[in-house]
Design a protein around this motif. Structure first.
Motif, PDB file in Angstrom:
ATOM      1  N   THR A   3       1.998 -37.139  20.739  1.00 19.32           N
ATOM      2  CA  THR A   3       2.155 -36.044  21.678  1.00 19.32           C
ATOM      3  C   THR A   3       0.803 -35.649  22.237  1.00 19.32           C
ATOM      4  O   THR A   3      -0.229 -35.903  21.629  1.00 19.32           O
ATOM      5  CB  THR A   3       2.811 -34.816  21.026  1.00 19.32           C
ATOM      6  N   ARG A   5      -1.315 -32.382  23.344  1.00 15.38           N
ATOM      7  CA  ARG A   5      -1.325 -30.929  23.254  1.00 15.38           C
ATOM      8  C   ARG A   5      -2.284 -30.389  24.300  1.00 15.38           C
ATOM      9  O   ARG A   5      -3.483 -30.621  24.238  1.00 15.38           O
ATOM     10  CB  ARG A   5      -1.755 -30.480  21.862  1.00 15.38           C
ATOM     11  N   PHE A  94       5.300 -24.672  20.630  1.00 14.60           N
ATOM     12  CA  PHE A  94       5.219 -26.133  20.568  1.00 14.60           C
ATOM     13  C   PHE A  94       4.541 -26.573  19.279  1.00 14.60           C
ATOM     14  O   PHE A  94       5.050 -27.427  18.535  1.00 14.60           O
ATOM     15  CB  PHE A  94       4.449 -26.665  21.780  1.00 14.60           C
ATOM     16  N   ASP A  95       3.379 -25.991  18.991  1.00 11.35           N
ATOM     17  CA  ASP A  95       2.638 -26.361  17.786  1.00 11.35           C
ATOM     18  C   ASP A  95       3.459 -26.070  16.530  1.00 11.35           C
ATOM     19  O   ASP A  95       3.492 -26.883  15.590  1.00 11.35           O
ATOM     20  CB  ASP A  95       1.314 -25.599  17.729  1.00 11.35           C
ATOM     21  N   TYR A  98       6.518 -28.578  16.472  1.00 11.10           N
ATOM     22  CA  TYR A  98       6.059 -29.954  16.290  1.00 11.10           C
ATOM     23  C   TYR A  98       5.736 -30.209  14.817  1.00 11.10           C
ATOM     24  O   TYR A  98       6.053 -31.276  14.264  1.00 11.10           O
ATOM     25  CB  TYR A  98       4.829 -30.209  17.156  1.00 11.10           C
ATOM     26  N   TYR A 102      10.107 -31.163  15.275  1.00 10.73           N
ATOM     27  CA  TYR A 102      10.876 -30.945  16.505  1.00 10.73           C
ATOM     28  C   TYR A 102      10.112 -31.488  17.708  1.00 10.73           C
ATOM     29  O   TYR A 102       8.886 -31.590  17.693  1.00 10.73           O
ATOM     30  CB  TYR A 102      11.116 -29.458  16.748  1.00 10.73           C
ATOM     31  N   GLN A 103      10.866 -31.798  18.749  1.00 11.28           N
ATOM     32  CA  GLN A 103      10.297 -32.167  20.043  1.00 11.28           C
ATOM     33  C   GLN A 103      10.884 -31.267  21.121  1.00 11.28           C
ATOM     34  O   GLN A 103      12.067 -30.926  21.059  1.00 11.28           O
ATOM     35  CB  GLN A 103      10.634 -33.615  20.402  1.00 11.28           C
ATOM     36  N   PHE A 122      13.824 -26.934  21.903  1.00  9.31           N
ATOM     37  CA  PHE A 122      13.237 -27.846  20.926  1.00  9.31           C
ATOM     38  C   PHE A 122      14.345 -28.438  20.061  1.00  9.31           C
ATOM     39  O   PHE A 122      15.214 -27.707  19.584  1.00  9.31           O
ATOM     40  CB  PHE A 122      12.247 -27.108  20.020  1.00  9.31           C
TER      41      PHE A 122
END
Length: 270
Positions: A3, A5, A94-95, A98, A102-103, A122
């Motif tokens: 990914t 970031r 997101f962080d 992740y 999860y995406q 997510f």
């Protein structure tokens, strides 16, 4: 898992829809679509539909903020959704997710600068992906070329910022189907219409479309040749509702809806 970031620049307070929830339902047999609802109404939709086993497959936040969404019933999916986030808030979520495996599967944004607001879905799953936001047009184009070279395909994109300085949030995932995919960015209504005719004649169809500030269109074109589909752009809220009613009688339902500045674009499939 791979990914990218991208650190956010905004620092506004985070607002979330509700606590994240896991959805477990029957096999996909039903869909629900809505548009033009407020943040508070979106929270209500989240609570109502997630409680009935629905999962969001399309989500759009536009100025207001106003929300549009498409949900389907689906089994065995563990997911979370957050709305009304700042760019920094989206990065934090997101962080956080992740790290839990999860995406992001859908990301959508509206507004500019510190007032930009994001919403995202997510899903807990494995596989390669890239997620980036706060990209300029040139950065999106370069990121897409890099992702395609690595076997990824653009599966979610939205445009925010201003007409003079559009910004992009996007997600690329593994192209496991091998379907060819190309992207056009920032087309006017007339340019998109011409592109549509040329692409369709060459076996492509719009697979994902985002309305940008000033009425531009960013489109993912796919040559998957599905049996039945419709795309309509430049619609008002009432125009979208009319198309929805018309196509529903023929067995079509929105697969993806996007809006900005009161203009809607949508793709219907059977």
């Amino acid at each position: 898992m791979r990914t990218t970031r991208t650190l956010a620049v905004a620092a506004a307070a985070l607002a979330v829809a509700a606590a994240p929830t896991a959805a477990h339902a029957q096999a996909p047999t039903a869909s629900v679509a809505y548009h033009g609802i407020t943040s508070a109404q979106q929270v209500q939709k989240f609570q109502e539909l997630s409680g009935k086993g629905y999962v969001p497959v399309s989500l759009s936040i536009s100025s207001g903020p106003s929300y549009a969404g498409v949900w389907v019933k689906s089994s065995g999916v563990t997911w979370a959704m957050y709305q009304d986030m700042s760019a920094q808030g989206y990065q934090q979520r997101f962080d956080e997710y992740y790290a839990k495996g999860y995406q992001p599967t859908v990301v959508t944004a509206t507004g500019s600068g510190d007032t930009a607001r994001f919403a995202a879905v997510f899903v807990k799953k494995s596989g390669k992906f890239v997620a980036r936001h706060n990209m300029t047009t040139a950065q999106l184009t370069a990121a897409n070329a890099d992702a395609v070279a690595k076997g990824l395909v653009l599966t979610s994109v939205d445009v925010y910022g201003t007409a003079a300085a559009p910004m992009y949030a996007a997600i690329w995932t593994a192209n496991t189907s091998g379907v060819r995919s190309e992207v056009t960015v920032g087309k006017s209504y007339a340019e998109h219409d011409a592109e549509f005719k040329a692409r369709v004649s060459n076996g492509y169809r719009p697979g994902y479309i985002a309305v940008g500030p000033g009425g531009t269109y960013t489109t993912v074109w796919r040559n998957d040749k599905i049996s039945g589909w419709f795309e309509h752009t430049g619609m008002s809220s009432s125009g979208y509702q009319s198309r929805f009613n018309e196509l529903k009688t023929d067995g079509y339902f929105p697969a993806q809806v996007n809006s900005e500045d009161g203009k809607y674009a949508a793709i219907w499939t059977k």
